[in-house]
Design a protein around this motif. Sequence first.
Motif, PDB file in Angstrom:
ATOM      1  N   SER A 117       0.900  -1.216   0.086  1.00  0.00           N
ATOM      2  CA  SER A 117      -0.050  -0.091  -0.153  1.00  0.00           C
ATOM      3  C   SER A 117       0.837   1.328  -0.102  1.00  0.00           C
ATOM      4  O   SER A 117       0.399   2.296  -0.579  1.00  0.00           O
ATOM      5  CB  SER A 117      -1.101   0.187   1.175  1.00  0.00           C
TER       6      SER A 117
ATOM      7  N   GLY B 165      -1.777  12.076   1.492  1.00  0.00           N
ATOM      8  CA  GLY B 165      -2.903  11.283   0.924  1.00  0.00           C
ATOM      9  C   GLY B 165      -4.151  11.713   1.891  1.00  0.00           C
ATOM     10  O   GLY B 165      -5.430  11.957   1.328  1.00  0.00           O
ATOM     11  N   ALA B 166      -4.123  11.438   3.148  1.00  0.00           N
ATOM     12  CA  ALA B 166      -5.325  11.638   4.120  1.00  0.00           C
ATOM     13  C   ALA B 166      -5.782  12.964   4.095  1.00  0.00           C
ATOM     14  O   ALA B 166      -7.049  13.039   3.970  1.00  0.00           O
ATOM     15  CB  ALA B 166      -4.952  11.204   5.489  1.00  0.00           C
TER      16      ALA B 166
ATOM     17  N   GLU C 189      -7.680  13.134   1.124  1.00  0.00           N
ATOM     18  CA  GLU C 189      -9.226  12.387   1.246  1.00  0.00           C
ATOM     19  C   GLU C 189     -10.013  13.582   1.950  1.00  0.00           C
ATOM     20  O   GLU C 189     -11.202  13.941   1.454  1.00  0.00           O
ATOM     21  CB  GLU C 189      -8.966  11.272   2.183  1.00  0.00           C
TER      22      GLU C 189
ATOM     23  N   THR D 178      -7.540   5.648   7.053  1.00  0.00           N
ATOM     24  CA  THR D 178      -7.550   6.934   6.724  1.00  0.00           C
ATOM     25  C   THR D 178      -9.053   7.239   6.069  1.00  0.00           C
ATOM     26  O   THR D 178      -9.494   8.485   6.140  1.00  0.00           O
ATOM     27  CB  THR D 178      -6.178   7.606   5.784  1.00  0.00           C
TER      28      THR D 178
ATOM     29  N   ASP E 168      -9.364   6.501  -3.716  1.00  0.00           N
ATOM     30  CA  ASP E 168      -7.993   6.661  -3.051  1.00  0.00           C
ATOM     31  C   ASP E 168      -7.104   6.014  -3.984  1.00  0.00           C
ATOM     32  O   ASP E 168      -6.665   5.054  -4.432  1.00  0.00           O
ATOM     33  CB  ASP E 168      -8.388   5.818  -1.801  1.00  0.00           C
TER      34      ASP E 168
ATOM     35  N   ASN F  15      -1.245   9.821  -4.257  1.00  0.00           N
ATOM     36  CA  ASN F  15      -0.022  10.211  -3.290  1.00  0.00           C
ATOM     37  C   ASN F  15       1.193  10.392  -4.015  1.00  0.00           C
ATOM     38  O   ASN F  15       1.819   9.216  -4.260  1.00  0.00           O
ATOM     39  CB  ASN F  15       0.037   8.974  -2.390  1.00  0.00           C
TER      40      ASN F  15
ATOM     41  N   HIS G 106       4.037  10.906  -2.934  1.00  0.00           N
ATOM     42  CA  HIS G 106       5.099  10.154  -2.418  1.00  0.00           C
ATOM     43  C   HIS G 106       4.808   8.720  -2.560  1.00  0.00           C
ATOM     44  O   HIS G 106       5.624   8.096  -1.870  1.00  0.00           O
ATOM     45  CB  HIS G 106       5.042  10.520  -0.838  1.00  0.00           C
ATOM     46  N   LYS G 107       3.986   8.195  -3.305  1.00  0.00           N
ATOM     47  CA  LYS G 107       4.064   6.870  -3.665  1.00  0.00           C
ATOM     48  C   LYS G 107       4.010   6.573  -5.077  1.00  0.00           C
ATOM     49  O   LYS G 107       5.231   6.241  -5.673  1.00  0.00           O
ATOM     50  CB  LYS G 107       2.485   6.131  -3.081  1.00  0.00           C
TER      51      LYS G 107
ATOM     52  N   TYR H  12      10.168   4.879   5.333  1.00  0.00           N
ATOM     53  CA  TYR H  12       8.763   5.251   5.191  1.00  0.00           C
ATOM     54  C   TYR H  12       8.463   5.647   6.964  1.00  0.00           C
ATOM     55  O   TYR H  12       9.304   5.703   7.512  1.00  0.00           O
ATOM     56  CB  TYR H  12       7.920   4.073   5.117  1.00  0.00           C
TER      57      TYR H  12
ATOM     58  N   SER I 125       0.401  10.312   6.966  1.00  0.00           N
ATOM     59  CA  SER I 125       1.906  10.613   6.690  1.00  0.00           C
ATOM     60  C   SER I 125       1.884  12.094   7.282  1.00  0.00           C
ATOM     61  O   SER I 125       1.035  12.746   7.162  1.00  0.00           O
ATOM     62  CB  SER I 125       2.358  10.885   5.325  1.00  0.00           C
TER      63      SER I 125
HETATM   64  C1  LIG Z   1      -4.678   2.953   0.883  1.00  0.00           C
HETATM   65  C2  LIG Z   1      -4.316   4.254   1.238  1.00  0.00           C
HETATM   66  N1  LIG Z   1      -4.876   5.322   1.363  1.00  0.00           N
HETATM   67  C3  LIG Z   1      -4.411   6.450   2.023  1.00  0.00           C
HETATM   68  C4  LIG Z   1      -3.333   6.709   2.746  1.00  0.00           C
HETATM   69  C5  LIG Z   1      -2.835   7.879   3.336  1.00  0.00           C
HETATM   70  O1  LIG Z   1      -1.675   8.465   2.717  1.00  0.00           O
HETATM   71  P1  LIG Z   1      -0.943   9.289   3.500  1.00  0.00           P
HETATM   72  O2  LIG Z   1      -0.050   8.844   4.387  1.00  0.00           O
HETATM   73  O3  LIG Z   1      -0.229  10.241   2.501  1.00  0.00           O
HETATM   74  O4  LIG Z   1      -1.827  10.426   4.423  1.00  0.00           O
HETATM   75  C6  LIG Z   1      -2.340   5.468   2.615  1.00  0.00           C
HETATM   76  C7  LIG Z   1      -0.921   5.594   3.093  1.00  0.00           C
HETATM   77  O5  LIG Z   1      -0.605   4.819   3.803  1.00  0.00           O
HETATM   78  C8  LIG Z   1      -2.890   4.327   1.933  1.00  0.00           C
HETATM   79  O6  LIG Z   1      -2.047   3.274   1.962  1.00  0.00           O
END
Ligand SMILES: Cc1ncc(COP(=O)(O)O)c(C=O)c1O
Lengths: 485, 485, 449, 449
Positions: B76, B137-138, B141, B173, B244, B268, B270-271, C98, C328
């Motif tokens: 993930s 990411g969150a 969202e 999240t 997402d 993301n 960063h992914k 990470y 994050s």
């Molecule tokens: C499926 C999924 N959604 C959302 C997120 C949240 O992203 P962020 O860590 O950038 O807030 C992650 C991060 O681990 C994720 O794997």
Amino acid sequence: MSVPLLYEISSPGRRGYSLPAADVPQKPVERLLPAKALRKEAPMLPEVSEVDVVRHFTNLSRLNYGVDVGFYPLGSCTMKYNPKIDEAVAELPGFAGLHPYQPETTVQGALALLWELERDLCEVTGMARMTMQPAAGAHGELTGLFLIAAYHRARGEGEQRKKVLVPDSSHGTNPASAALAGFEVVSVPSDERGMVDLERLRAAVGPDTAALMLTNPNTLGLFEEQIVEISRTVHAAGALLYYDGANLNAILGKARPGDMGFDVVHLNLHKTFATPHGGGGPGSGPVGVKEALVPFLPVPVVEKGPDGFRLAYDRPQSIGKVKAFYGNFLVALKAYAYLRAVGPEGLEQVSEDAVLNANYLRVKLRPHFAVPFDRTCMHEFVLSGSRQKARGVHTLDMAKRLLDLGFHAPTIYFPLIVEEALMIEPTETESQQTLDAFAAAMAQIAREAEEEPELVKDAPHHTPVRRLDEARAARQPDLRWTPGR
Amino acid sequence: MSVPLLYEISSPGRRGYSLPAADVPQKPVERLLPAKALRKEAPMLPEVSEVDVVRHFTNLSRLNYGVDVGFYPLGSCTMKYNPKIDEAVAELPGFAGLHPYQPETTVQGALALLWELERDLCEVTGMARMTMQPAAGAHGELTGLFLIAAYHRARGEGEQRKKVLVPDSSHGTNPASAALAGFEVVSVPSDERGMVDLERLRAAVGPDTAALMLTNPNTLGLFEEQIVEISRTVHAAGALLYYDGANLNAILGKARPGDMGFDVVHLNLHKTFATPHGGGGPGSGPVGVKEALVPFLPVPVVEKGPDGFRLAYDRPQSIGKVKAFYGNFLVALKAYAYLRAVGPEGLEQVSEDAVLNANYLRVKLRPHFAVPFDRTCMHEFVLSGSRQKARGVHTLDMAKRLLDLGFHAPTIYFPLIVEEALMIEPTETESQQTLDAFAAAMAQIAREAEEEPELVKDAPHHTPVRRLDEARAARQPDLRWTPGR
Amino acid sequence: MNFLPHTERERAEMLKACGVKSVEELFAPIPEAVRLRRPLDLPGPLSEMELAGHLQALAGRNTPTNGLLSFLGAGAYEHYVPAAVGQLTGRAEFYTAYTPYQPEVSQGTLQAIYEFQSYVAALTGLDVANASLYDGATAVAEAAAMALAHTRRTEVLIGANVHPEYREVLKTYTRQWEVTVRELPAPEGALDPAAAAAQVSEQTAAVIVQNPNFFGLVEAGEELAQAAHAKGALLIVVANPVSLGLLEAPGAYGADLCVGEGQPLGNPLGFGGPYVGFMAARESLVRRMPGRIVGATVDRDGRRGFVLTLQTREQHIRREKATSNICSNEALCALAFTVHLSLLGPQGLKELAELCLQKAHYAADRLSALPGFKLAFPGPFFHEFVVRVPGPAEELAERLAARGILPGLPLGRFYPDLTDALLVCVTETKSKAAIDRLVEALAEEAKRA
Amino acid sequence: MNFLPHTERERAEMLKACGVKSVEELFAPIPEAVRLRRPLDLPGPLSEMELAGHLQALAGRNTPTNGLLSFLGAGAYEHYVPAAVGQLTGRAEFYTAYTPYQPEVSQGTLQAIYEFQSYVAALTGLDVANASLYDGATAVAEAAAMALAHTRRTEVLIGANVHPEYREVLKTYTRQWEVTVRELPAPEGALDPAAAAAQVSEQTAAVIVQNPNFFGLVEAGEELAQAAHAKGALLIVVANPVSLGLLEAPGAYGADLCVGEGQPLGNPLGFGGPYVGFMAARESLVRRMPGRIVGATVDRDGRRGFVLTLQTREQHIRREKATSNICSNEALCALAFTVHLSLLGPQGLKELAELCLQKAHYAADRLSALPGFKLAFPGPFFHEFVVRVPGPAEELAERLAARGILPGLPLGRFYPDLTDALLVCVTETKSKAAIDRLVEALAEEAKRA
Ligand SMILES: Cc1ncc(COP(=O)(O)O)c(C=O)c1O
Ligand SMILES: Cc1ncc(COP(=O)(O)O)c(C=O)c1O
């Protein structure tokens, strides 16, 4: 823990590079170059990706110990902390991107820097002028000896003065440089106080002597107290006095080789002036001379004129060049930055703290080790492992045990005149806590040598590899990767 | 191996800084600020030198594992290799030195970059416009849910649509963001194939539904094959479909969330777009929307006009701002560089190799572990430690054992719907050799779980610290240094 | 340029191992209806050399503050960042890791965050701090959420002199909650504690005060705390960490929560991000904190180690019942903050704050002596101040910009009654000569207008 | 700025432990006659911020090649260096380590050098390589010394088309030895093997040939090897490592020693240094090699490891009988070379060499088509060539420099008969458009003159 060679993870056709497409009309290579000149077989290089390369060298670095990891009391090497700002400024495109043959008008900042640095280093050493051309200390020695030869030659004594004297405590590069410069090397013994034996020196020096090479403080960390007399003796014989600047860290702002009578001086910017050592270089070994030797300096020298700075080649008596271009400029630049940061009082404080640290450690270690010349030292001092040797524990063993305890080892088995020598130079950038921790580790090892000698003799135990078979390496040299070996 | 806190090596009066001297006329501080406003006690901070600081953080870094050290199959999280050139360009003073309130005429390059990146990401996702403002990411969202709320509000359904549906396999999240955005969260169960249970979805969705949040491929690494039907169902009920983007790495150039019917997408960077994760950030979570939601995007948006680019605030329906300024610009910049480097075909190859790597590993690991949903996966897959659990060896134990063998562990105990889950995402930047080595390590652990379960249960054995007492950390929180503790 | 290691031979071998003929088969689960059957319309690929050239060219279309003479502050501050900071945050083990989910191989990150938390707690004079938030603006919203949950009340008061963008973010967040946000007016630049007290009610969860406030003025912290506490509301202080070298710790004058923007320490301007929000609170609030928290513990052999802790607050365990949705955060920026502050220490931070203070006051003295210029507000200030200029500030700033000087932020965009005012910030990066240049240029251009 | 950790309290404590009252007592061993009793006359100290500003200002007084359009080569080559190189050589464990005297904690440096040696051996087609020398120029002198010692002869022949500075360094070194250095003329740019053969005698220790030579021309390596070997002399080839992606390995056409400048791989121009000399030789010469050599061996547990080896050649053991005086060399530059070449691999190096070749030929074609311009020499060339221009090249170059273009090196400073010639270098960093700009500018300025 071990990292494979890149060869060992190579995969045919894998790539770690990207190049722009050719945007000019292409011709078949065979029309541009004769078939005979073309490579028949691709060089045997690994084929890896960018991530392979990055992980490889990242992991290799993690097997290394550096000043940024911990205490590195390598005697004679002045492993002080290298300020980070110096690394940053050396990467400025306005320096790193200069071609050595650019017009002088486009490199005035670089020339100004070289000119200022020369003045500063002359002030610190008491010399008239200095060349930045030599790439390292030993290269500076060689350059200095070329200058000495040119000086004698100019005076018609070139054929006559073929001997260079070096103390038996001197660094190996001194005699080696003298030999490479075409001189005959004569060793001068030390007296029982660790100083140049003045009587033996007087006996050795003569009309065939080109120079005496000294470092002061000497490799025992002791100041040659008779330096004035030594200088008089050497000069009376028409010879010159050469200063190996490896130990200048002890006397910044306190005394100057020029004032002691030295005619030629080399510096190790990668020691005294805090430029990092890079795992074995690049260094920088500027050479300074008194007025009489200025005409012989390598070309070019930087001159300041009404229209700015220029590179002067019009020097008929010059020895020529000892290296292409102008020396290790980006290293010199870091030394310049260091000097500007520290300033004159700071520089004196550097030596005070360097000397204080060495004496502090000497006193702390005295209960546990033999100290052959146990009196006030300068920036470093030499212990002997003679007591421990009685238990079958050698200096090498103790050095390896230190690695287990998280410290780099001191210089060992040098100078040659001390049995089982451990040469310790803490430098001024180490705190009292670090020195105390090191002293505690050394005391522990002394105790272990008494109580559990095998523990020390088998050391190191916790390093990425254990003791390596050096004899095998020399007997069956394996100096490059070969497929299937 | 342990590194003391800087507090523990602090010495009163020691300093690691240098500041320029004040060159303006000075006034007593008490005349400039009321006594009451002044600090009575200096903050409790360590007093250390530059070398102390450098060694401290250098040694701390050496206790860490990163992508540049080795394989990091954290499901993930898409821990792919971060190209070095991206780090270099993000440091250019022409980017790093820009103040967010500089006149637009002085930041045209930065605005152009944001504008181009927005277009590129819209093309990759099939969306109309995108905001770079969310920091992760969150945060994306949350922003997306604010947009969805604004959309319904604008249609007079704000009060009515208060529910957000999330699959039970979703990332934490998703429900947390929905709750923070003021929605009621309703969980939708997965069916026995690991997909959204369409029947249950149909039952759950209704006139009170604001949105369904999905990631596709889902957290099992499986593509929601019924996505068209899901989309139809959700839209038929007047609700929106949220994507997402954490799993976009699987489908670059192969399929687009916009074409699947998603109305709002977060990415993301960063992914998928190779910007490094920094040990927990900074990330960047751009949010893209379909045309109907464009008016609600946060201000400012970048517009291109005849005189160049500008930051447009004149957007009456905008939700406002979700972060100061314009988002994590220097992170977005790295994603832009990555996109330009890779190009359209390269991007498709990224997903092909990511999916290939996951399937290759899945097949290699199948003999050793239970694979609850054992069919072609996309960029990741989920194993279960259920077989090993029978021997008393838990997924946590196996994860720790992997650390001993030089690998980072996969994501564990997620998704929640798989017992003893191990979620493995190799990413496309890993070579076959690395995958083989990892598979061998996993096979070894499976064997150990059979033959020497204690070895696994006691793992890790070779890490800087061993298993840590998390219960104690939570029970007796020690969250800051306190003198004398 | 690509970063893919596979050769065609390897791909073929791996496909075979997977039991498929082509990679296309692996994408079979994607229904044809949603397959993209055309190439993406993107530029590239570029070789690394071309890419570097392209980005250098883009960067060249910007003029960074160090190519200008900038007195911009307003939430993003130009400080000298020591070279050691970048060298240490540039360690690959830090920036390519990470979130530290496996503590045994993440002690570097974890210990650094523990030190960050310790520093933030020390600076703010509060008990506990978390591992960072997205930025100062979102930290304000998170703090408000905490206060609302903690007090179970429905209203938040915020100074009209809190950073306008922070207020906007608070508005965006709270719009979805059933709460009221009211602004406390600040006609003289700073808040009036008595007037504030009159606004606080039994419904007030928190009073949010920026100190020094957006205009650079120092607020009456203690009195504001009393005003809030009198009705059982919390005091949330938004602080600049550099100012805390000199100014009283918010915890010491009664703040229950202190949040702020960490950028001024260790982080470049970066066109507004990434930055790093910090948050500290009284112990009693710790289980309501958003984001990550690191705690010290021991390993199986009794050695000290660090872990993410109090995770039951978090979304991956509590899902919709979590204290926040944050996953994050801004760890690397927090690391930069930590390294910079480690170098400074208490004395360095104090000296830095004093330098800023003195330089800002010199600039204020000189500017307010110019004909037609005067300070907008009477109160004491730290390193920013508002100066009224003759005529529209926006136009004056434009004329200065043409001369390579950014004299400060024209405030009209945020405060319609301050269209003739500039918010000027002076840090240690501005020499006396630079300040004098600003003063001269302003004098000349004001005359010319 | 200082980097000293001691506080005054600590100094006092330590002095006490040493049994002295003041630090001055520790300097008592220095005779008063040589004590400096005045402060050093140096500027400073500067704070880090001021220092950074000062050096930025100095850098600003230079125009780097990337701010110009430069076709300079002549021993220092502008190539694109991938970003990974600096990130890896910038790892503190590499650059803050000393020469690897303690192999157990220096495996990183040692293995990297072993890989460097392997690459150099592979590129040159020779058996063994050392751990680096100061630069290409000194490497030539060291190779000559080896040949002289090995053959016990007294004469060295060197092409007049070897880099002039390399020849100068050879002259400086050999002046002190009782040997003769003679130059082989190269009237057509390249050496004439037959003429060279006629010069080789029983006294000749080595023939030194640069290939491609200073003028960029490819030499008849095999014939020159035969000429040398016919009389028992060694052939020393000076090579550019990038050219070896395309050109035959010197070992393959008979070189006994190959040396060169490693700068083109991984190292910036840096105003001439630090650079890195490399040296490879036939196995039989290994014990005469100067400098460090790393070898593979095993540790006590049988694991592979690397050590400095064949140290009995070295000065710290053999003192004046050592094969050289070299102690520090250029390890970090060798590392940069190794990282860059690791990224390139055999295919990348070949493509890079071809790009340079094609671009240089395009430039040569276009330039030689200009009225009054023509190539000075007829032979095949790699990525540098000599072009005769109408009138003095020095003046033409100056006029181009005023337009921001460095068209190449005017050769008059080294070759009095080439005052109308420029040595032009074209690498992958020059786009077609850039070459066209050069051509146009030269055409215009030549017309104007
Ligand atoms: C499926 C999924 N959604 C959302 C997120 C949240 O992203 P962020 O860590 O950038 O807030 C992650 C991060 O681990 C994720 O794997
Ligand atoms: C006393 C002394 N002289 C000379 C040198 C040679 O310096 P370099 O290694 O820079 O050639 C050294 C280095 O170890 C030294 O310690």
